[in-house]
Design a protein around this motif. Structure first.
Motif, mmCIF file in Angstrom:
data_model
loop_
_atom_site.group_PDB
_atom_site.id
_atom_site.type_symbol
_atom_site.label_atom_id
_atom_site.label_comp_id
_atom_site.label_asym_id
_atom_site.label_seq_id
_atom_site.Cartn_x
_atom_site.Cartn_y
_atom_site.Cartn_z
ATOM 1 N N UNK A 1 43.519 21.342 6.143
ATOM 2 C CA UNK A 1 43.998 21.427 7.519
ATOM 3 C C UNK A 1 43.021 20.778 8.478
ATOM 4 N N UNK A 2 43.577 20.321 9.608
ATOM 5 C CA UNK A 2 42.784 19.788 10.719
ATOM 6 C C UNK A 2 43.102 20.636 11.935
ATOM 7 N N UNK A 3 42.059 21.201 12.526
ATOM 8 C CA UNK A 3 42.198 22.019 13.737
ATOM 9 C C UNK A 3 41.760 21.192 14.937
ATOM 10 N N UNK A 4 42.600 21.164 15.957
ATOM 11 C CA UNK A 4 42.310 20.440 17.194
ATOM 12 C C UNK A 4 41.935 21.475 18.255
ATOM 13 N N UNK A 5 40.715 21.404 18.756
ATOM 14 C CA UNK A 5 40.245 22.385 19.731
ATOM 15 C C UNK A 5 40.924 22.241 21.082
ATOM 16 N N UNK A 6 41.479 23.362 21.564
ATOM 17 C CA UNK A 6 42.076 23.374 22.903
ATOM 18 C C UNK A 6 41.316 24.322 23.834
ATOM 19 N N UNK A 7 40.306 25.016 23.316
ATOM 20 C CA UNK A 7 39.522 25.942 24.122
ATOM 21 C C UNK A 7 40.319 27.175 24.524
ATOM 22 N N UNK A 8 39.634 28.107 25.125
ATOM 23 C CA UNK A 8 40.264 29.359 25.593
ATOM 24 C C UNK A 8 40.570 29.251 27.070
ATOM 25 N N UNK A 9 41.569 30.001 27.531
ATOM 26 C CA UNK A 9 41.892 29.954 28.961
ATOM 27 C C UNK A 9 40.791 30.578 29.810
ATOM 28 N N UNK B 1 43.059 9.814 13.094
ATOM 29 C CA UNK B 1 42.125 9.059 12.250
ATOM 30 C C UNK B 1 41.609 9.921 11.103
ATOM 31 N N UNK B 2 41.345 11.204 11.365
ATOM 32 C CA UNK B 2 40.875 12.108 10.314
ATOM 33 C C UNK B 2 41.947 12.317 9.244
ATOM 34 N N UNK B 3 43.193 12.445 9.659
ATOM 35 C CA UNK B 3 44.277 12.619 8.692
ATOM 36 C C UNK B 3 44.395 11.393 7.791
ATOM 37 N N UNK B 4 44.333 10.208 8.377
ATOM 38 C CA UNK B 4 44.421 8.979 7.581
ATOM 39 C C UNK B 4 43.188 8.811 6.702
ATOM 40 N N UNK B 5 42.029 9.292 7.173
ATOM 41 C CA UNK B 5 40.821 9.277 6.347
ATOM 42 C C UNK B 5 40.974 10.193 5.141
ATOM 43 N N UNK B 6 41.572 11.355 5.348
ATOM 44 C CA UNK B 6 41.825 12.274 4.237
ATOM 45 C C UNK B 6 42.644 11.583 3.149
ATOM 46 N N UNK B 7 43.655 10.832 3.533
ATOM 47 C CA UNK B 7 44.500 10.120 2.566
ATOM 48 C C UNK B 7 43.694 9.036 1.858
ATOM 49 N N UNK B 8 42.934 8.250 2.623
ATOM 50 C CA UNK B 8 42.229 7.090 2.060
ATOM 51 C C UNK B 8 40.918 7.445 1.377
ATOM 52 N N UNK B 9 40.189 8.429 1.920
ATOM 53 C CA UNK B 9 38.813 8.677 1.473
ATOM 54 C C UNK B 9 38.560 10.047 0.872
ATOM 55 N N UNK B 10 39.522 10.959 0.999
ATOM 56 C CA UNK B 10 39.365 12.279 0.415
ATOM 57 C C UNK B 10 38.765 13.294 1.374
ATOM 58 N N UNK B 11 38.753 14.569 0.945
ATOM 59 C CA UNK B 11 38.335 15.648 1.835
ATOM 60 C C UNK B 11 36.855 15.651 2.190
ATOM 61 N N UNK B 12 35.971 15.372 1.245
ATOM 62 C CA UNK B 12 34.537 15.469 1.549
ATOM 63 C C UNK B 12 34.104 14.435 2.574
ATOM 64 N N UNK B 13 34.551 13.196 2.380
ATOM 65 C CA UNK B 13 34.236 12.146 3.347
ATOM 66 C C UNK B 13 34.768 12.519 4.733
ATOM 67 N N UNK B 14 35.999 12.998 4.771
ATOM 68 C CA UNK B 14 36.636 13.337 6.042
ATOM 69 C C UNK B 14 35.867 14.452 6.745
ATOM 70 N N UNK B 15 35.472 15.464 6.001
ATOM 71 C CA UNK B 15 34.704 16.571 6.581
ATOM 72 C C UNK B 15 33.381 16.055 7.155
ATOM 73 N N UNK B 16 32.698 15.216 6.414
ATOM 74 C CA UNK B 16 31.389 14.725 6.835
ATOM 75 C C UNK B 16 31.459 13.775 8.028
ATOM 76 N N UNK B 17 32.565 13.063 8.180
ATOM 77 C CA UNK B 17 32.649 12.054 9.228
ATOM 78 C C UNK B 17 33.422 12.470 10.477
ATOM 79 N N UNK B 18 34.202 13.524 10.378
ATOM 80 C CA UNK B 18 35.056 13.868 11.517
ATOM 81 C C UNK B 18 34.799 15.248 12.111
#
Length: 191
Positions: A128-136, A167-184
Motif C-alpha cells: 500500500x501507498x499512504x498519502x498524507x493529508x494531515x489532521x484537521x 511515481x511510487x506506484x509505477x516504481x513498485x511495478x518496475x523496481x519492486x517493493x524494497x527499492x520503492x520503500x527506500x526511494x519514496x
C-alpha cells in the motif's frame, strides 16, 4: 498482472477531496501510461494498461470507501491477481500533509477502506501507498475534513504528493517493493 487500486468515493461531490487521494493517484497513473479507466464492472471503474513490460489493472471501486473490499475482491478474483500484486493507494490522516509511505503489508491503521480490503482478501500482506493529508486544525470534525478540499498552498503540496504517489506506484511495478520503500518514503513533504 498487477492491480493498482485507488480508494475513494464515487460521485461529483467527492471529486478532488482529501479522501479521494487514491482515485486521484490512479488518474495520474492512467495519464502517465497513456490510458484511461474506460471500463465498468466488478462495482468499479477500471482500465487495462501496461508499464515496464507488465500488464496493469487500474481500479477505482465505486462501492464507497467503507465497502472497497467488495470491489477489490471481485476484480482480483476474476483476473486471478494475488495479494502481493495488488497495490492499494489511500489517504492518511496520521501522516503530515504531503508525506508518503509505501509498505508491503501491515494493519489498516484505522482506515476503513483498507480494513474492508484486508478483510475481503483475508490477509494483511497487501502492498500500500499512504498519502498524507494531515489532521484537521481546530474544531473541524474529521468527516468534514476528509470530505473537504484543499486550497491555496496546501493544494500545491497535495498535488505534489499525488504526483509522487503515482511515481511510487509505477516504481513498485518496475523496481519492486524494497527499492520503492527506500526511494519514496518520506515523513515530510518533498521540497
Amino acid at each position: 498482472m498487477y492491480c493498482i487500486v485507488g480508494l475513494g468515493n464515487p460521485g461529483n461531490e467527492y471529486q478532488q477531496t482529501r479522501h479521494n487521494a487514491g482515485f486521484l493517484v490512479v488518474d495520474r497513473i492512467a495519464a502517465a501510461c497513456g490510458g484511461q479507466l474506460s471500463r465498468t464492472g466488478f462495482r468499479s471503474r477500471y482500465g487495462k494498461l501496461a508499464h515496464a513490460g507488465q500488464d496493469l489493472l487500474l481500479v477505482q471501486p465505486q462501492t464507497y470507501m467503507n465497502l472497497s473490499g467488495e470491489a477489490v475482491g471481485a476484480i482480483t478474483a476474476y483476473y486471478k491477481i494475488g495479494p502481493s500484486h495488488t497495490l492499494v493507494i489511500y489517504d492518511d490522516l496520521d501522516l503530515p500533509l504531503g508525506a508518503l509511505r509505501f509498505r508491503s503489508g501491515g494493519s489498516a491503521g484505522g482506515h476503513r477502506g483498507l480494513t474492508s480490503v484486508l478483510q475481503v482478501l483475508k490477509t494483511q500482506a497487501i502492498p500500500r501507498i499512504r498519502i498524507g493529508i494531515g489532521r484537521p486544525a481546530g474544531e473541524i470534525p474529521v468527516p468534514d475534513y476528509v470530505l473537504g478540499k484543499f486550497n491555496g498552498p496546501d493544494q500545491a503540496v497535495f498535488d505534489e504528493a499525488l504526483a509522487r504517489g503515482a511515481a511510487a506506484a509505477l516504481s513498485f511495478i518496475a523496481n519492486g517493493p524494497e527499492y520503492t520503500m527506500n526511494h519514496f518514503n518520506s515523513s515530510q513533504p518533498q521540497k
